[in-house]
Write a protein that holds these residues in place. Sequence first.
Motif, short mmCIF file in Angstrom:
data_model
loop_
_atom_site.label_atom_id
_atom_site.label_comp_id
_atom_site.label_asym_id
_atom_site.label_seq_id
_atom_site.Cartn_x
_atom_site.Cartn_y
_atom_site.Cartn_z
N LYS A 18 -12.82 5.66 83.13
CA LYS A 18 -11.68 4.98 82.92
C LYS A 18 -10.96 4.61 81.53
CE LYS A 18 -8.66 8.74 85.11
NZ LYS A 18 -9.44 9.17 85.33
N ASN A 20 -9.43 1.12 80.65
CA ASN A 20 -8.52 0.18 80.31
C ASN A 20 -7.86 0.93 78.39
OD1 ASN A 20 -5.98 -1.43 80.45
ND2 ASN A 20 -6.74 -2.59 81.77
N PRO A 21 -5.99 1.21 78.45
CA PRO A 21 -5.12 0.92 77.54
C PRO A 21 -5.64 0.33 76.58
CG PRO A 21 -3.95 2.76 78.87
CD PRO A 21 -5.41 1.85 79.77
N SER A 22 -5.01 -1.29 77.24
CA SER A 22 -5.46 -2.39 76.33
C SER A 22 -6.61 -2.76 75.54
CB SER A 22 -4.93 -4.19 77.18
OG SER A 22 -5.92 -3.34 78.09
N GLN A 24 -8.93 -0.41 74.44
CA GLN A 24 -9.64 1.02 73.41
C GLN A 24 -9.94 0.64 72.51
OE1 GLN A 24 -9.20 4.38 74.52
NE2 GLN A 24 -10.98 4.69 73.69
#
Length: 90
Positions: A18, A20-22, A24
């Motif tokens: 996955k 980490n959205p920060s 992306q």
Amino acid sequence: MRYRDKWPQYAKQWDAMKINPSRQKEFDKIAQRIIAHKDVYKDIETKTGVPWYMIGLIHLRESNLDFGTYLGNGQSLGKQTTIVPKGRGP
């Protein structure tokens, strides 16, 4: 054990990753750089059986996608290698 024997295990780990959205945007830029050379990596995949995206990631890790270096250690193609694998090149 051969690399190919571990593909199912590696595929499972790959699928479970996955982002980490920060981070992306950072990874999107990296992916775009790798994909830009997909044809080259696909040719290598055909000869080795190693998935093209894995070759791209190794190329990124070892040499920041610099085609003037050895895939295995990132040293210049113009000189004999001094780190593992040693002694490759002119």
